[in-house]
Scaffold this active site. Structure first.
Site, short mmCIF file in Angstrom:
data_model
loop_
_atom_site.label_atom_id
_atom_site.label_comp_id
_atom_site.label_asym_id
_atom_site.label_seq_id
_atom_site.Cartn_x
_atom_site.Cartn_y
_atom_site.Cartn_z
CB THR A 38 -24.58 13.74 4.86
OG1 THR A 38 -24.82 12.70 3.91
CG2 THR A 38 -25.05 13.28 6.23
NE ARG B 290 -19.52 18.92 -8.93
CZ ARG B 290 -18.54 18.05 -9.10
NH1 ARG B 290 -18.84 16.79 -9.40
NH2 ARG B 290 -17.28 18.42 -8.98
CD GLU C 234 -15.60 21.67 18.55
OE1 GLU C 234 -15.05 20.54 18.62
OE2 GLU C 234 -15.32 22.62 19.31
N GLY D 56 -16.92 14.96 14.97
CA GLY D 56 -18.33 15.24 14.73
C GLY D 56 -18.98 16.14 15.76
CE LYS E 186 -12.19 12.65 11.84
NZ LYS E 186 -13.10 11.51 12.08
#
Length: 439
Positions: A13, A45, A129, A134, A205
C-alpha cells in the site's frame, strides 16, 4: 545534476502510493529538492504484480539485498515493516553508506538507538516522518519548527483503528467486540488486531515522539501500555453525560520535580470542548505544549497509501537536499546532537504519574455504600470532583456509581482501588480511566 536514485523495499500500500506520488508530482518535487528523484528499483515477492505497477525502466527484484547492494542506489526506502528482515536490510544499507527512509515505527522504537548510532558513524541519514501519524508532519514540527522551544508535553491520538472503534462505540452505542468486527470488515483493523487495540502501535510512535521532544534515547520497553479491551460502552455513555469523550491517547510529559518523563498509552477522558476530543473516525491528532509557541495541534490522516506516501516523499526531498551537506550539521535523527542525548532523564514508573480519574463502580443499592467509598478516597488523599449515580430500576438491587476525582498520584489511586474492590458492596471489577484536561 544527476537525479537521486531510490530503491523501494516493499511495494504494498505505502510503497505503491510512494511510487505514484513521485511519478505524479515529479516536477514540483525536483524543483523543491534541487534535483530529480527517481525510483531505480523496487522489491516485492510478487514480481509480476510489481512489474505491472511500475512499467518499463524500473528494476524489479524479490531479494531486498539486491537493492541494498546496488551501487547506483543512493537512498533505500524501507517499507517492509517489523523488526526482522527490516532491521537486517536497514543496517546493511547504512553499512553500505546509503541513506535510509523508513515508515517502520516498530523497528525504530525497539532498535532505534542502534540504528541511529550506526547512521551517525557512517555519516548517513535515517528519515522517518512516515513512522508516526501518517501524513501529519509531526516529526518535522518537533525536530525543526519547535526547535527553539522547551517541550512540556505531547499528547496524541496516534492510532486510527482505535479512534475509529471509539467513535463508533460512542455514535452507535455498540460494545467493543461488535465495533471491532465492523472495523475488520471495513479494513480499518487487521484479522489479528492486537497490535492496534492493545496500544502497542501507539506506544511505538509515542516512544519516538518522546525521544525527539525531550532528547532521550528511545526506550519502548519502559512505556506503560493499556489498550481498549475491556472498555465498556457504559463508560463512554457516562463520560458523555459528564462532559467528556474517551480517546486512546499517547502521553509523554516532562516531570522536572522527579527528574524524568512520563511515557504512557491508555484510554483517557478529555473534556468535550477540547479540539482533540472531537477527532473522529480513523483520523489522527497530536497536541504539543511548548514554552514559547504554547499549545499547537496537528491533525490529519494517520494512515493510508498517499497520506503516508506524502511523508515518505517529504523525507526523500529532505535527504536529497542534504545529501552533500556536512554530516555534522544536518538535523540530528532525534533532534538533539547524539552526544547530547540525556541518559539521566529517566522514564518514570506509572506509579509516579499524576492524573485525575474516572471510576465506575457496580455497587449494591444500600445505605452507606457511597460513604464507605468516599472515606477510602479521603484516607488516600484523593479528593472528589463529581459523583453520578444511576437511578436503580424498580426491583433492582444494584446500581452504577460514577466518580470523577481531582489530580492525584497513581500509587495512591492503586491503593484506594484495592481497598474499594475488597468491599462486599462492590459487586464487579472497578473501571478506572485516567482523565486529562490538555489545556
Amino acid at each position: 545534476m544527476k537525479p537521486i536514485q531510490v530503491g523501494l523495499l516493499g511495494f504494498g500500500t505505502v510503497g505503491g502510493g510512494t511510487f505514484q506520488v513521485l511519478a505524479r508530482n515529479q516536477d514540483d518535487i525536483s524543483r523543491r529538492a534541487g534535483r530529480g528523484i527517481e525510483v531505480r528499483a523496487v522489491c516485492r515477492r510478487d514480481l509480476a504484480a510489481a512489474r505491472a505497477a511500475v512499467g518499463e525502466g524500473v528494476r524489479v527484484v524479490a531479494d531486498p539485498m539486491a537493492i541494498v547492494n546496488d551501487p547506483e542506489i543512493d537512498i533505500v526506502v524501507e517499507l517492509i515493516g517489523g523488526e526482522g528482515v527490516a532491521k537486517d536490510v536497514v543496517m546493511a544499507a547504512i553499512d553500505a553508506g546509503k541513506h535510509v527512509v523508513t515508515a517502520n515505527k516498530a523497528l525504530l522504537a525497539v532498535h532505534g538507538n542502534e540504528v541511529f548510532a550506526a547512521a551517525h558513524a557512517k555519516g548517513v541519514m535515517v528519515a522517518f516522518e512516515a513512522a508516526v501519524a501518517g501524513g501529519i508532519p509531526i516529526i518535522k514540527a518537533l525536530r525543526e519548527s519547535l526547535a527553539g522551544n522547551r517541550i512540556e508535553w505531547v499528547a496524541g491520538i496516534i492510532n486510527g483503528t482505535t479512534n475509529f472503534i471509539l467513535s463508533e462505540m460512542r455514535a452507535k452505542g455498540l460494545d467493543f467486540d461488535s465495533v471491532l468486527k465492523e472495523a475488520q470488515r471495513l479494513g480499518y483493523a487487521e484479522a489479528d488486531p492486537s497490535f492496534d487495540v492493545d496500544g502497542i502501535d501507539a506506544a511505538h510512535k509515542l516512544t519516538l515522539l518522546a525521544s525527539i521532544a525531550f532528547g532521550v534515547p528511545v526506550q519502548f520497553d519502559k512505556a506503560h501500555v493499556e489498550g481498549l479491551r475491556g472498555l465498556s460502552s457504559l463508560d463512554i455513555k457516562y463520560a458523555e453525560q459528564l462532559g467528556y469523550r474517551i480517546k486512546l491517547l499517547g502521553i509523554t510529559r516532562r516531570r522536572d520535580e522527579l527528574g524524568g518523563i512520563e511515557l504512557r498509552v491508555h484510554p483517557t477522558l478529555i473534556p468535550t470542548q477540547r479540539l482533540i476530543a472531537n477527532v473522529e473516525g480513523a483520523m489522527n491528532a497530536v497536541m504539543v505544549q511548548a514554552d514559547a509557541a504554547g499549545t499547537t495541534l496537528y491533525y490529519g490522516k494517520g494512515a493510508g497509501a498517499e497520506p503516508t506516501a506524502s511523508s515518505v516523499v517529504a523525507d526523500l526531498v529532505d535527504v536529497t537536499r542534504l545529501a552533500t551537506a556536512d554530516p555534522d550539521h544536518r538535523v540530528p535523527h532525534l533532534a538533539f546532537q547524539p552526544d547530547r542525548l540525556d541518559g539521566s532523564l529517566r522514564i518514570l514508573p506509572m506509579s509516579g504519574v499524576r492524573s485525575s480519574y474516572y471510576l465506575r463502580l457496580r455497587v449494591a443499592d444500600e445505605t452507606g455504600v457511597l460513604s464507605r467509598i468516599t472515606t477510602i478516597l479521603a484516607e488516600n488523599d484523593i479528593s472528589i470532583d463529581a459523583v453520578l449515580q444511576r437511578e436503580s430500576l424498580e426491583g433492582e438491587r444494584q446500581t452504577d456509581l460514577i466518580i470523577l476525582t481531582h489530580t492525584t498520584v497513581e500509587e495512591k489511586m492503586d491503593r484506594a482501588l484495592e481497598f474499594m474492590q475488597s468491599l462486599p458492596s462492590v459487586l464487579a471489577p472497578i473501571a478506572r480511566i485516567r482523565k486529562e484536561d490538555l489545556a
